[in-house]
Design a protein around this motif. Structure first.
Motif, mmCIF file in Angstrom:
data_model
loop_
_atom_site.group_PDB
_atom_site.id
_atom_site.type_symbol
_atom_site.label_atom_id
_atom_site.label_comp_id
_atom_site.label_asym_id
_atom_site.label_seq_id
_atom_site.Cartn_x
_atom_site.Cartn_y
_atom_site.Cartn_z
ATOM 1 N N TRP A 53 0.776 -1.168 -0.034
ATOM 2 C CA TRP A 53 -0.086 -0.026 -0.006
ATOM 3 C C TRP A 53 0.931 1.337 -0.066
ATOM 4 O O TRP A 53 1.986 1.217 0.842
ATOM 5 C CB TRP A 53 -0.829 0.098 1.072
ATOM 6 C CG TRP A 53 -1.739 -0.963 1.411
ATOM 7 C CD1 TRP A 53 -1.540 -2.306 1.927
ATOM 8 C CD2 TRP A 53 -3.504 -0.774 1.287
ATOM 9 N NE1 TRP A 53 -2.847 -2.828 1.954
ATOM 10 C CE2 TRP A 53 -3.772 -2.175 1.554
ATOM 11 C CE3 TRP A 53 -4.105 0.143 0.592
ATOM 12 C CZ2 TRP A 53 -5.409 -2.506 1.268
ATOM 13 C CZ3 TRP A 53 -5.377 0.165 0.453
ATOM 14 C CH2 TRP A 53 -6.180 -1.473 1.021
ATOM 15 N N PHE A 54 0.472 2.218 -0.718
ATOM 16 C CA PHE A 54 1.113 3.371 -0.723
ATOM 17 C C PHE A 54 0.161 4.612 -0.590
ATOM 18 O O PHE A 54 -0.721 4.755 -1.352
ATOM 19 C CB PHE A 54 2.211 3.670 -1.988
ATOM 20 C CG PHE A 54 3.036 2.556 -2.241
ATOM 21 C CD1 PHE A 54 4.551 2.767 -1.667
ATOM 22 C CD2 PHE A 54 2.640 1.409 -2.983
ATOM 23 C CE1 PHE A 54 5.243 1.718 -2.132
ATOM 24 C CE2 PHE A 54 3.462 0.439 -3.265
ATOM 25 C CZ PHE A 54 5.147 0.435 -2.924
ATOM 26 N N GLU A 55 0.419 5.654 0.378
ATOM 27 C CA GLU A 55 -0.211 6.684 0.662
ATOM 28 C C GLU A 55 0.485 8.016 0.247
ATOM 29 O O GLU A 55 1.546 8.228 0.911
ATOM 30 C CB GLU A 55 -0.951 6.756 1.980
ATOM 31 C CG GLU A 55 -1.773 5.668 2.497
ATOM 32 C CD GLU A 55 -2.281 5.827 3.610
ATOM 33 O OE1 GLU A 55 -3.221 5.255 4.220
ATOM 34 O OE2 GLU A 55 -2.209 6.868 4.343
ATOM 35 N N ILE A 56 0.005 8.829 -0.803
ATOM 36 C CA ILE A 56 0.782 10.008 -1.376
ATOM 37 C C ILE A 56 0.004 11.128 -0.857
ATOM 38 O O ILE A 56 -1.179 11.218 -0.965
ATOM 39 C CB ILE A 56 0.826 10.015 -2.867
ATOM 40 C CG1 ILE A 56 1.767 8.752 -3.168
ATOM 41 C CG2 ILE A 56 1.703 11.173 -3.280
ATOM 42 C CD1 ILE A 56 1.850 8.668 -4.727
ATOM 43 N N PRO B 85 -0.770 16.725 6.448
ATOM 44 C CA PRO B 85 -1.623 15.937 6.900
ATOM 45 C C PRO B 85 -1.273 14.539 7.426
ATOM 46 O O PRO B 85 -1.388 13.780 8.295
ATOM 47 C CB PRO B 85 -2.490 15.748 5.598
ATOM 48 C CG PRO B 85 -2.301 16.914 4.832
ATOM 49 C CD PRO B 85 -0.977 17.282 5.050
ATOM 50 N N GLN B 86 -0.142 14.020 6.531
ATOM 51 C CA GLN B 86 0.769 12.727 7.033
ATOM 52 C C GLN B 86 1.288 12.927 8.485
ATOM 53 O O GLN B 86 1.181 11.866 9.143
ATOM 54 C CB GLN B 86 1.753 12.407 6.076
ATOM 55 C CG GLN B 86 1.217 11.924 4.608
ATOM 56 C CD GLN B 86 2.130 11.126 3.844
ATOM 57 O OE1 GLN B 86 3.485 11.069 4.054
ATOM 58 N NE2 GLN B 86 1.879 10.676 2.715
ATOM 59 N N GLN B 87 1.826 13.998 8.666
ATOM 60 C CA GLN B 87 2.361 14.113 9.969
ATOM 61 C C GLN B 87 1.144 13.924 11.223
ATOM 62 O O GLN B 87 1.483 13.526 12.134
ATOM 63 C CB GLN B 87 3.391 15.271 10.228
ATOM 64 C CG GLN B 87 4.189 15.423 11.631
ATOM 65 C CD GLN B 87 4.841 14.388 11.695
ATOM 66 O OE1 GLN B 87 5.752 13.885 10.880
ATOM 67 N NE2 GLN B 87 4.835 14.050 13.083
ATOM 68 N N ARG C 226 3.894 5.504 3.264
ATOM 69 C CA ARG C 226 3.812 6.699 3.020
ATOM 70 C C ARG C 226 4.681 7.744 2.291
ATOM 71 O O ARG C 226 5.903 7.655 2.901
ATOM 72 C CB ARG C 226 3.284 7.582 4.564
ATOM 73 C CG ARG C 226 2.208 6.783 4.913
ATOM 74 C CD ARG C 226 1.528 7.669 6.152
ATOM 75 N NE ARG C 226 0.201 7.112 6.693
ATOM 76 C CZ ARG C 226 0.257 6.263 7.435
ATOM 77 N NH1 ARG C 226 1.343 5.695 8.157
ATOM 78 N NH2 ARG C 226 -1.158 5.705 8.042
ATOM 79 N N VAL C 227 4.216 8.230 1.271
ATOM 80 C CA VAL C 227 5.243 9.196 0.511
ATOM 81 C C VAL C 227 4.688 10.469 0.735
ATOM 82 O O VAL C 227 3.650 10.922 0.233
ATOM 83 C CB VAL C 227 5.392 8.688 -0.906
ATOM 84 C CG1 VAL C 227 6.279 9.733 -1.619
ATOM 85 C CG2 VAL C 227 5.556 7.231 -1.070
ATOM 86 N N ALA C 228 5.543 11.399 1.205
ATOM 87 C CA ALA C 228 5.235 12.973 1.418
ATOM 88 C C ALA C 228 5.732 13.841 0.070
ATOM 89 O O ALA C 228 6.706 13.804 0.070
ATOM 90 C CB ALA C 228 5.870 13.488 2.586
#
Length: 325
Positions: free
Chosen positions: A150-153, A158-160, A179-181
């Motif tokens: 799974w990859f969340e871009i 928001p990711q932090q 997770r990819v910022a």
């Protein structure tokens, strides 16, 4: 007599429109007042979206359940949303959900069918969520769908914030979630290289999800992103787009959407090389996707002409599904 009746009808429509405008203005003010400590606009909006899903998930009678949604939304925002729901007299009963939740469920159903129901041995095994916000599919379905990675871009803020909430509740992500910022709207952003560096396999069929994302890009940016998505056979693209009519209505309240279905179609942005459109669903009609729920729409402030047109077609948010060929 006819003129008199016409004036009465016009007054009623104006009253309805005015009431909704005031209610939405109050909602915006309340949500701003609940943000403590201050957070970026990206975080605030993502929280508002997940709060809508959390409200639907809280009912034990509802088939939609997303345990992390309430944590992501936060207690203060949940209270605000509940109060607004009462003010606008939006009642959701057994297996009734908001259109935002319906959109999410339609996408879940499409993924499930691609992964399980109609999947071949060489079907999609990676999922890339672009503009992930506070979604939790990887947490909910890691043991259900045969996803290798799974990859969340999303943007860094928001990711932090999401990671902090998970850490505060001692929740551990699945091992196969990365997770990819990054900012997908940046000119020249090489999101594919960033994915490869994070462990994405360019040879494996992938499902790309763009839920509630392209509205905040201009038409050229959305086209560039969609047309840059690799087309490994059996890959899927799931993208949500608002129709022109819905775009116009929300613009009255200062909602800054930059493109819509008509604009993208006219620019050729939905004609994707090596992909074919295999499904189109309206978020307010989840039954047409095989879901046993009813979507309860917001009481949109139609003017007289829009109200007449809505008897034929309600302006909608569309979920489009493409398959690589």
């Amino acid at each position: 007599m006819r003129c008199f009746l016409g004036l009465i009808v016009s007054f009623i429509f104006a009253s309805i429109t005015g009431t909704v405008k005031v209610t939405l203005a109050k909602q915006q003010t309340a949500e701003r007042n609940t943000a403590a400590p201050p957070m970026s606009s990206e975080v605030s909006f993502a929280k508002s979206v997940v709060a809508n899903r959390a409200l639907c998930s809280q009912s034990i009678e509802n088939s939609y359940q997303e345990p992390l949604a309430k944590l992501f939304a936060g207690e203060k925002l949940m209270k605000t949303k509940k109060r607004l729901k009462r003010t606008m007299k939006i009642d959701t009963g057994r297996n009734e959900v908001s259109t935002i939740t319906s959109r999410h469920m339609i996408i879940d159903k499409i993924i499930h069918d691609a992964m399980i129901t109609y999947s071949s041995p060489h079907g999609p095994r990676q999922i890339v969520i672009m503009g992930a916000g506070f979604e939790s599919r990887a947490n909910r379905f890691s043991d259900v769908w045969p996803v290798k990675k799974w990859f969340e871009i999303d943007l860094a803020a928001p990711q932090q914030h999401k990671l902090e909430i998970l850490a505060n509740h001692s929740i551990i992500d699945p091992d196969n979630l990365v997770r990819v910022a990054m900012n997908l709207t940046d000119v020249g952003s090489d999101w594919i290289s960033s994915l490869e560096e994070a462990g994405w396999d360019p040879l494996v069929p992938t499902i790309y999800i763009l839920e509630g994302l392209v509205y905040y890009m201009n038409t050229d940016q959305a086209m560039t992103l969609l047309k840059s998505i690799p087309a490994v056979p059996e890959s899927r693209i799931i993208v949500t787009v608002v129709e022109h009519g819905l775009h116009k209505i929300f613009a009255r309240f200062g909602v800054q959407w930059n493109t819509n279905l008509r604009m993208l179609k006219n620019a050729g942005g939905l004609q994707l090389k090596n992909y074919k459109l295999i499904g189109s669903f309206a978020s307010h009609l989840p039954q047409r996707c095989g879901l046993k729920v009813r979507a309860v729409p917001l009481p949109l402030p139609f003017n007289t002409w829009e109200r007449f047109c809505s008897l034929i077609h309600i302006p909608a948010e569309c979920v489009l599904e493409y398959e690589a060929i």
